[in-house]
Scaffold this motif. Structure first.
Motif, short mmCIF file in Angstrom:
data_model
loop_
_atom_site.label_atom_id
_atom_site.label_comp_id
_atom_site.label_asym_id
_atom_site.label_seq_id
_atom_site.Cartn_x
_atom_site.Cartn_y
_atom_site.Cartn_z
N TRP A 1 1.01 -1.42 0.17
CA TRP A 1 0.16 0.17 0.26
C TRP A 1 0.71 1.18 -0.09
CZ3 TRP A 1 0.08 3.75 4.12
CH2 TRP A 1 0.14 3.42 5.23
N THR A 2 0.22 2.10 -0.35
CA THR A 2 0.96 3.33 -0.49
C THR A 2 -0.51 4.47 -0.57
OG1 THR A 2 0.81 4.06 -3.01
CG2 THR A 2 2.59 3.05 -2.54
N GLN A 3 -0.03 5.63 0.23
CA GLN A 3 -1.22 6.99 0.42
C GLN A 3 -0.38 8.28 -0.35
OE1 GLN A 3 -2.35 8.47 4.02
NE2 GLN A 3 -2.63 10.15 3.24
N GLU A 4 -0.65 8.27 -1.12
CA GLU A 4 -0.88 9.67 -1.87
C GLU A 4 -1.86 10.83 -1.74
OE1 GLU A 4 -0.24 8.21 -6.51
OE2 GLU A 4 1.04 6.22 -5.91
N ASN A 5 -1.18 12.01 -1.36
CA ASN A 5 -2.52 12.79 -0.78
C ASN A 5 -3.37 12.54 -0.31
OD1 ASN A 5 -0.40 14.76 -1.87
ND2 ASN A 5 -1.25 14.40 -4.56
N SER B 1 -5.38 10.04 -1.26
CA SER B 1 -5.50 7.97 -1.79
C SER B 1 -4.51 7.36 -1.22
CB SER B 1 -5.21 8.32 -3.21
OG SER B 1 -6.03 8.37 -4.47
N PHE B 2 -5.64 6.47 -0.96
CA PHE B 2 -4.80 4.94 0.21
C PHE B 2 -5.28 3.96 -1.28
CE2 PHE B 2 -6.44 0.81 2.43
CZ PHE B 2 -5.16 1.00 3.06
N LYS B 3 -3.83 3.49 -1.72
CA LYS B 3 -4.12 2.96 -3.01
C LYS B 3 -3.47 1.32 -2.13
CE LYS B 3 -2.73 6.25 -6.81
NZ LYS B 3 -3.88 6.40 -7.47
N TYR B 4 -3.82 -0.08 -2.91
CA TYR B 4 -2.90 -0.90 -2.72
C TYR B 4 -3.82 -1.56 -3.28
CZ TYR B 4 -7.43 -2.64 -0.21
OH TYR B 4 -8.99 -2.60 -0.22
N THR B 5 -2.59 -3.00 -3.49
CA THR B 5 -2.45 -4.46 -4.58
C THR B 5 -2.52 -5.37 -3.64
OG1 THR B 5 -1.58 -2.04 -6.23
CG2 THR B 5 -1.10 -4.87 -6.37
N GLU B 6 -2.83 -6.08 -3.75
CA GLU B 6 -2.76 -7.50 -3.02
C GLU B 6 -1.63 -8.42 -4.26
OE1 GLU B 6 -6.68 -9.25 -4.51
OE2 GLU B 6 -7.92 -7.92 -2.61
N THR B 7 -1.20 -9.10 -3.16
CA THR B 7 0.73 -9.84 -3.64
C THR B 7 -0.10 -11.56 -3.24
OG1 THR B 7 1.12 -9.61 -0.98
CG2 THR B 7 1.39 -7.70 -3.42
#
Length: 700
Positions: A626-630, A632-638
């Motif tokens: 996951w990352t937080q950009e401004n 936005s909580f973005k995450y990609t399943e692994t």
């Protein structure tokens, strides 16, 4: 759209010109007096206030929250049934507001050179609204305003060039003019003569201004308002409706209220004169701030408004009708309290004194003569008979401490109290036994269970008893403790209506009732989500509101108190263990567990109850980056594993079909964060609520 944005600027200046202040300077006082000189002596409404830099800084948190709501507001406008031009205006206004306020209110004040500690004045010239806002630098305001005003009309009034925005389909224009020390924003009609237009725009002086009436001096000395004061002139409103104010009569026609002329024609001169004489008894509603306190954590504002009664003997007689206001109505532990009070035993005495006064008055107006005929001594006898049963009652109301309204018709966890205060509670208890819900219940100083009420509340018992000067019905621990306080309380005559609401707790209660699936199918999914999001954002800001109404020697007084909280908003997601619930189709899912690590990895699991074994188990478990950009909580399943039943083995999903998600954050605080996720495949939005259970332990 550009013209709509210009009117937005006008409204933005108008709205934020009225933030409340505390510091007064000689220069600002001079500007205020200049503004006052342009307010007509017979204005129907007047309001003045001073802004304050500390208050503006405090309000920045509200601006940030409002900006979070603007995309949803704009989207709703685009799909609403609102007229296209009006929707276009609001859309442009929201967009402009967001642009101008991105640096906070102080930044917006700086941009337009509005005085941070300056004054603003609002009044009606006839029916035309006029506002003056103090500025610091005329040239700087002009330069900023000109950036947005290129599409506005330029018109000439009294040989002065001003900017105007025509309102489609009418002869009305919103006009903006820079008057050196202040900006004037006003509404005018093209049909007005040059003299009227010039006065409205403060280009020429009023023959008689509000300063000449000395009303502001009187109001300030009598009520000692602080920072905000004003009035609504009831006497002038009535006179205007009766055709006694030429400017108002002209403006009524401008707004298309032609029917008023025919109504006035039907009223005799005798009636007009006598109506105006009667209204002199209650000529104004005055209002203002009594106290404004700004601390590091909150802002408390106490306001008063009074319907003045210019007959001391009448006002003192009305004061005898004030009833008992319980001390605990303002309890800080309660979610909601409301009481209506009246000294009913004094109603007949009041009528005995004032009905003969009305009956013996001399009128020539046919309407007043008819009223006089209907108010006869027999009216007092009827009132006395009606009061016989209830004259000992001093007040009635209740207090709510807690409740769970999650499911319709299944009230749980109720902690509430209802009380009726009386000078003769034992006799009132005998009358109360006739109430269907209390039949068979003996009301005494010993608590007696109310079987019917206990059946309604599945996990609480309800009781009734005499407590001091009151009969109380209650359920719950806090209410039971309150009974002891009521028992020791003496009767008073402190008011007519009292209310207190703890806004955050009350909103939680309402949100729980509304968004537990009860409105699924009534509101659309988007309507539910937008409503919840708005309430979730705003509920943390308002602490409480109180309201107290009473008769006094000044008249009918209405006192309000509001507390606004300083909310500690955060910018970044706190790593830790969260409880995740998803708001979808007007209801919440059961909570699941999610762990967000500071190293940019995360884990979530979904738990369900097996329909065959009734066991609770994890049916989905997944890892992600996951990352937080401004915002936005973005995450990609692994890694993603699932199973259908508890006894099954987990199946690992192929890495090629793993999903990426983007959740737009609109709220982060110490309790967690909330965000909205848009599913493009199904064209639907869901709200994700993360509640922080445990912070991540930082290792050295």
């Amino acid at each position: 759209m550009k013209k709509m944005k210009i009117l937005g600027i006008v409204l933005i200046i108008a709205v934020f010109g009225y933030v409340v202040g505390a510091r007064y300077t000689n220069d600002s006082k001079n500007v205020l007096n200049t503004m006052r000189q342009h307010a007509p002596a017979h204005t129907l409404m007047y309001l003045e206030s001073q802004s304050n830099s500390a208050f503006i800084e405090f309000m920045d948190q509200y601006i940030e929250t409002i900006n979070q709501l603007i995309p949803e507001l704009t989207e709703q406008l685009d799909t609403s049934l609102m007229p296209e031009k009006l929707a276009e205006f609001y859309s442009g206004y929201f967009e402009l507001f967001s642009t101008l306020s991105k640096d906070g209110m102080a930044g917006m004040y700086e941009k337009f050179s509005i005085a941070l500690d300056g004054y603003s004045v609002f009044y009606l010239d006839g029916l035309m609204p006029v506002m003056h806002v103090e500025i610091i630098d005329k040239e700087k305001f002009e330069m900023t305003f000109n950036e947005f005003s290129k599409s506005l009309q330029s018109i000439t009034v009294a040989s002065v060039n001003v900017k105007a925005w025509p309102i489609p389909g009418t002869d009305l224009k919103v006009v903006i003019h820079n008057n050196e020390q202040f900006v004037t924003i006003a509404l005018i009609d093209d049909k007005f003569d040059e003299q009227r237009k010039a006065k409205i725009l403060a280009l020429t002086a009023e023959e008689q201004s509000i300063i000449d009436t000395k009303e502001l001096v009187r109001i300030n000395e009598q009520y000692q308002y602080n920072m905000v004061q004003g009035f609504i002139n009831i006497e002038q409103i009535v006179a205007s409706l009766l055709g006694e104010n030429l400017n108002v009569e002209q403006d009524i026609n401008a707004f298309g209220f032609d029917r008023l002329d025919s109504i006035n024609a039907s009223i005799s001169n005798e009636c007009k004169n006598e109506y105006l004489q009667i209204i002199k008894t209650t000529p104004k509603i005055v209002f203002g701030a009594k106290n404004i306190v700004l601390t590091q954590d909150n802002l408390t504002m106490d306001f008063n408004s009074t319907l003045e009664i210019h007959n001391l003997e009448l006002a003192q007689s009305l004061m005898t009708l004030n009833g008992h206001i319980p001390e605990y109505v303002n309890s800080t532990d309660a979610m909601f309290s409301f009481y209506y009070a009246s000294e009913l035993s004094n109603v007949v005495g009041f009528m005995n004194k004032w009905v003969p006064v009305l009956s013996s008055s001399t009128f020539e107006c046919d309407h007043l003569l008819t009223l006089q005929e209907n108010v006869s001594p027999s009216l007092i006898s009827k009132a006395a008979l009606g009061m016989q049963m209830v004259k000992t009652i001093k007040s009635i109301g209740g207090t709510l401490f807690n409740a769970d309204l999650g499911k319709m018709n299944d009230f749980k966890g109720l902690d509430a109290l209802v009380s009726v205060h009386s000078s003769d509670p034992k006799n009132l208890a005998l009358l109360a036994s006739n109430v269907p819900q209390l039949q068979g219940v003996k009301i005494s100083q010993t608590p007696a269970e109310i079987p019917l009420m206990s059946m309604m509340f599945s996990d609480e018992e309800a009781f009734v008893q005499i407590a001091g000067n009151a009969i109380v019905a209650y359920s719950g621990d806090q209410s039971q403790l309150l009974v002891e306080q009521i028992s020791a309380e003496s009767l008073n005559q402190n008011g007519l209506i009292a209310m207190r609401i703890d806004y955050a707790d009350y909103m939680d209660l309402m949100m729980g009732a509304i968004y537990s699936g009860n409105l699924s199918g009534v509101l659309s999914a988007d309507q539910c989500l937008n409503s919840y999001k708005s309430m979730s954002l705003m509920k943390d800001f308002i602490g409480y509101m109180t309201m107290n109404f009473a008769f006094s020697e000044n008249g009918f007084e209405m006192n309000y108190s509001l507390e606004y909280n300083k909310v500690q908003l955060q910018d970044r997601i706190e790593p830790g263990t969260y409880e995740l619930t998803i708001f979808d189709d007007c209801s919440w899912t059961d909570p699941d567990k999610e762990i967000i690590h500071s190293n940019g990895t995360g884990y979530y699991e979904v738990t369900e109850i097996d329909e065959y074994s009734d066991e609770s188990c994890i049916i989905i478990q997944a890892d992600y980056n996951w990352t937080q950009e401004n915002n936005s909580f973005k995450y990609t399943e692994t890694n993603y594993e699932y199973r259908d039943y508890c006894e099954d083995e987990f199946i690992k999903e192929d890495v090629s079909v793993l999903e990426s998600y983007d959740c737009e954050i609109y709220k982060i605080n110490a309790s967690g964060f909330e965000c909205t996720y848009y599913d493009e495949e199904y064209d639907m939005r869901s709200l994700y609520r993360y509640r922080l259970m445990d912070k991540e332990i930082q290792t050295q």
